[in-house]
Design a protein around this motif. Sequence first.
Motif, PDB file in Angstrom:
ATOM      1  N   LEU A  21       0.469  -1.166   0.151  1.00 33.84           N
ATOM      2  CA  LEU A  21       0.132  -0.040   0.059  1.00 33.84           C
ATOM      3  C   LEU A  21       0.959   1.394   0.106  1.00 33.84           C
ATOM      4  CD1 LEU A  21      -2.711  -0.925   2.716  1.00 33.84           C
ATOM      5  CD2 LEU A  21      -2.863  -0.777   0.396  1.00 33.84           C
ATOM      6  N   PRO A  22       0.378   2.341  -0.872  1.00 33.41           N
ATOM      7  CA  PRO A  22       1.027   3.450  -0.479  1.00 33.41           C
ATOM      8  C   PRO A  22       0.543   4.263   0.812  1.00 33.41           C
ATOM      9  CG  PRO A  22      -0.764   3.943  -2.184  1.00 33.41           C
ATOM     10  CD  PRO A  22      -0.448   2.293  -1.551  1.00 33.41           C
ATOM     11  N   VAL A  23       1.591   4.815   1.272  1.00 36.40           N
ATOM     12  CA  VAL A  23       0.927   5.411   2.855  1.00 36.40           C
ATOM     13  C   VAL A  23       1.681   6.989   2.906  1.00 36.40           C
ATOM     14  CG1 VAL A  23       1.158   3.234   3.979  1.00 36.40           C
ATOM     15  CG2 VAL A  23       3.170   4.567   4.122  1.00 36.40           C
ATOM     16  N   LEU A  24       1.003   7.757   3.614  1.00 36.24           N
ATOM     17  CA  LEU A  24       1.418   9.051   3.782  1.00 36.24           C
ATOM     18  C   LEU A  24       2.043   9.376   5.077  1.00 36.24           C
ATOM     19  CD1 LEU A  24      -1.428  10.999   2.169  1.00 36.24           C
ATOM     20  CD2 LEU A  24       0.508  10.285   1.070  1.00 36.24           C
ATOM     21  N   VAL A  25       3.137  10.232   5.468  1.00 33.28           N
ATOM     22  CA  VAL A  25       3.679  10.276   6.520  1.00 33.28           C
ATOM     23  C   VAL A  25       4.088  12.014   6.635  1.00 33.28           C
ATOM     24  CG1 VAL A  25       4.511   7.960   6.932  1.00 33.28           C
ATOM     25  CG2 VAL A  25       6.069   9.911   5.762  1.00 33.28           C
ATOM     26  N   ASN A  26       4.446  12.389   7.931  1.00 29.21           N
ATOM     27  CA  ASN A  26       5.084  13.543   8.099  1.00 29.21           C
ATOM     28  C   ASN A  26       6.425  13.394   8.851  1.00 29.21           C
ATOM     29  OD1 ASN A  26       5.662  16.123   9.502  1.00 29.21           O
ATOM     30  ND2 ASN A  26       4.099  16.876   8.571  1.00 29.21           N
ATOM     31  N   THR A  27       7.472  13.809   8.041  1.00 31.55           N
ATOM     32  CA  THR A  27       8.881  13.585   8.395  1.00 31.55           C
ATOM     33  C   THR A  27       9.532  14.287   9.647  1.00 31.55           C
ATOM     34  OG1 THR A  27       9.522  15.369   6.814  1.00 31.55           O
ATOM     35  CG2 THR A  27       9.532  12.855   6.041  1.00 31.55           C
ATOM     36  N   GLY A  37      -3.387  18.229   4.331  1.00 33.26           N
ATOM     37  CA  GLY A  37      -2.172  19.286   4.302  1.00 33.26           C
ATOM     38  C   GLY A  37      -1.070  18.956   5.365  1.00 33.26           C
ATOM     39  N   VAL A  38      -1.392  17.991   6.373  1.00 39.59           N
ATOM     40  CA  VAL A  38      -0.544  17.558   7.390  1.00 39.59           C
ATOM     41  C   VAL A  38       0.740  16.941   6.837  1.00 39.59           C
ATOM     42  CG1 VAL A  38      -1.503  15.565   8.274  1.00 39.59           C
ATOM     43  CG2 VAL A  38      -0.550  17.002   9.829  1.00 39.59           C
ATOM     44  N   PHE A  39       0.361  16.097   5.631  1.00 37.84           N
ATOM     45  CA  PHE A  39       1.587  15.295   5.342  1.00 37.84           C
ATOM     46  C   PHE A  39       2.364  15.635   4.358  1.00 37.84           C
ATOM     47  CE2 PHE A  39      -2.416  12.676   6.278  1.00 37.84           C
ATOM     48  CZ  PHE A  39      -1.838  11.846   7.250  1.00 37.84           C
ATOM     49  N   ASP A  40       3.830  15.176   4.294  1.00 36.42           N
ATOM     50  CA  ASP A  40       4.548  15.809   3.516  1.00 36.42           C
ATOM     51  C   ASP A  40       5.701  14.731   2.748  1.00 36.42           C
ATOM     52  OD1 ASP A  40       6.383  14.923   5.468  1.00 36.42           O
ATOM     53  OD2 ASP A  40       7.413  16.598   6.123  1.00 36.42           O
ATOM     54  N   HIS A  41       5.190  13.356   2.831  1.00 40.64           N
ATOM     55  CA  HIS A  41       5.999  12.448   2.179  1.00 40.64           C
ATOM     56  C   HIS A  41       5.092  11.276   2.032  1.00 40.64           C
ATOM     57  CE1 HIS A  41       9.786  10.439   0.892  1.00 40.64           C
ATOM     58  NE2 HIS A  41       9.708   9.888   1.800  1.00 40.64           N
ATOM     59  N   ALA A  42       5.369  10.412   0.994  1.00 41.83           N
ATOM     60  CA  ALA A  42       4.743   9.230   0.599  1.00 41.83           C
ATOM     61  C   ALA A  42       5.895   7.895   0.756  1.00 41.83           C
ATOM     62  CB  ALA A  42       4.035   9.289  -0.804  1.00 41.83           C
ATOM     63  N   ILE A  43       5.379   6.928   1.146  1.00 39.12           N
ATOM     64  CA  ILE A  43       6.377   5.739   1.212  1.00 39.12           C
ATOM     65  C   ILE A  43       5.365   4.562   0.883  1.00 39.12           C
ATOM     66  CG2 ILE A  43       8.267   6.704   2.806  1.00 39.12           C
ATOM     67  CD1 ILE A  43       6.997   4.857   5.172  1.00 39.12           C
ATOM     68  N   VAL A  44       5.801   3.238   1.100  1.00 39.32           N
ATOM     69  CA  VAL A  44       5.121   2.070   1.070  1.00 39.32           C
ATOM     70  C   VAL A  44       5.192   1.059   2.047  1.00 39.32           C
ATOM     71  CG1 VAL A  44       5.292   0.006  -0.447  1.00 39.32           C
ATOM     72  CG2 VAL A  44       5.715   2.244  -1.563  1.00 39.32           C
ATOM     73  N   LYS A  45       3.934   0.614   2.458  1.00 39.67           N
ATOM     74  CA  LYS A  45       3.973  -0.570   3.545  1.00 39.67           C
ATOM     75  C   LYS A  45       3.683  -1.809   2.659  1.00 39.67           C
ATOM     76  CE  LYS A  45       1.548  -2.173   7.350  1.00 39.67           C
ATOM     77  NZ  LYS A  45       0.009  -2.083   8.247  1.00 39.67           N
TER      78      LYS A  45
END
Length: 743
Positions: A354-360, A374-382
Amino acid sequence: MTQLSRILALLSLMIAMHSAAQVAQSPIPEWVVSLQPALNSKVPEQDISNGTYYLLADTQLWVPATGQQQIFEHYASLVTSSKGLEKAGQLSIYYDPTYQQVALHQLNIIRAGSTINRYPQARITLVQTEQDLDKLLYHGETALNIVIPDVRVGDIIEYSYSLSGSNPVFADRFNTSQRLNWTVPLQQQHWRLMWQRAEPLAYKFSKEAVPLEISSENGTTTYSFVQHNVPPVKHEDDTPDWYSPYNSLSMSNSPQWQDIARWGVALFEPAIDDSPAVTAQVARLQRDYLTPELQIAAALKFVQTEIRYLGIELGESSHKPASAAKVLQQRYGDCKDKSVLLVSILRQLGHKALPVLVNTELKTTITERLPSAGVFDHAIVKLDFNGKSYWLDPTRSFQAGPLERLYQPDYGYALELSAASTGLTAMHSATEYTEVLINEQFHLPDVLTEPAEYRVSTLYSGLDAERSRSQFASNSVSQKADGYVQFYSRYYPNITLAEPISKTDDAVSGSVAVNEFYRITDFWQADATEPGKLDANFYSNGISSYLQKPEIAANRTQPFVLSHPVNISQTITVELNNIDWQFDDEQVVEHNPFFHYQSQLQFDNSSKVLTLRYQYKSLTDHIMPEQRADYIAAVDRARSDLNLNIYQRDAVNEVVATSADGSSKVMFLLVAVYLMLCILCAALWLLPVGTYRHNQRFGEPMFRFILTWLVTFSLYGMYWCIKNNSHLNAARLTEPPSAAAAD
């Protein structure tokens, strides 16, 4: 011409076509409540910085039921000194021309109570800024640059403008945030939101709440507040990224995180495809790698290294990813693009991804925020594989090794873009794996004038392996060698590189090994305070930088950032020359809430090998102000053990080895003094006094005399002999001649 070049050329042309006429002065919108700055406000002289006092900060928003939303901004500032002239006459208004229009309303100078319209004389230009260009991100952001002529100390600069339009990628999702204080004083702040949509708004203050007025009339709900004489906030240095000293008001029309997840699913799922190009790439991975573990690692490596990082984030592309096929075809993408491609490959390999959104930056404090896109600034994968969850970042281009040893920061919480997502997911399973193993070998020759040999072997794993690869990719081997020599010369000024450094990158384990070989002339240094004494020192230089005594003020009120994660083990092996060295085995352990430190000293007398082992592991990324004294004390305790000093005599075969704290030397001196006292007392005891011995004739029972002698470390024996000296002499003079002859 590449697609990227065409996009940038088109964007530049669009901006060039704009002119000052397109941002001509226009009236203030009717929906705005007009305010006037307080011209005669008392200036807080003690808090003014950069020669400017801000009199008014006015922000108003209008969100209609349909159509474009608008933002109105109105500012006024007083120039208090010549320092303020540098910025007061130059203004910049930032906006995105792909979906926003700018209108300029006021551009005045208020001088001696009179208002002067400076719009006709001002120089107004449009410039493409691209503030994130160094991060390989193109947003298309434009700045309306305004240069105001004839600005003087004592002038008040007043200007206002409005922006119409919002990024269509958010659809009907709305969120906004307003800061309530700054590092400078503010005379008056006004904020107002006119909300005409049917759904309710949620709001939240990050710190102390301010009075918020809420009223409803004719389908419009108005939120507003006013502040006067807002004091400045001190933002101390070296605070963690997740900490903010500022108060803010956030508003959102998304009641739950699952609403944001559904929004993200609508953007990402259509981009995840099984196009022929993606299928062909999957077939190559299955052909070249036999096991699922190897295929996953190879898929991640392919996206990390073969798809270069570049983001063209114009308009909707700020949050909407390109399709996996397009990313594969153009061979570039940002975090969301690369995540979409990796998920597409992993799913075709038969895995749940899955793609996931995070805040670094926010870490666990994200749970204190209102749900919003607007709270997220990065996308990674789970990835779920073999009963375990893995967090994979396709933008980390210097990773290598098996899944279990890949470093992934624990961002606290992530939002899974799945229809089944009901909230934020804790990233407890994130593998913050990092390790540095340093092995140093010193060979000290018997001939003291010969140079010492110094070999260093360092094994980097996890995050530190990534850093090492990045450094070697950015610098030549010779540049790295020069840097190493410069570093070691702080400890050994006469060090030279004996052989070129070598680097081995193990793709299987993911570790990087670096080997160095040096020679150190004049390793033994003459002691300036004691002729004939030669000193040598050994340093745990891999750890010492993490145990520097921090400069933390006693009156600090904000958390202090620490380097984390850090995991370093350093072993120093010293092959000593063949003389009589003496060491006591030692072990030091310093464990506290901030870090774990331990060291061990061992000496093999048969082989003349001295071994020093040091270990440091960080346990937290910050300390709170009330922990300052405990942290500094812990650092001091560990630092006192970081170095070892040994010395020997140049002219004689006499050797003494000590640790840096000198405890062995002190013990040696105490024992020597005690032995000397015993010898002296024994000599006094055995003085020739005829046939008479120390008994009750001199008023001291034998058992008490001996006990007192021992308890007082022989000092009482000396005292007794001196005290009874006259009695001893008298006994000797009156000794019978026959008894003397018999002896």
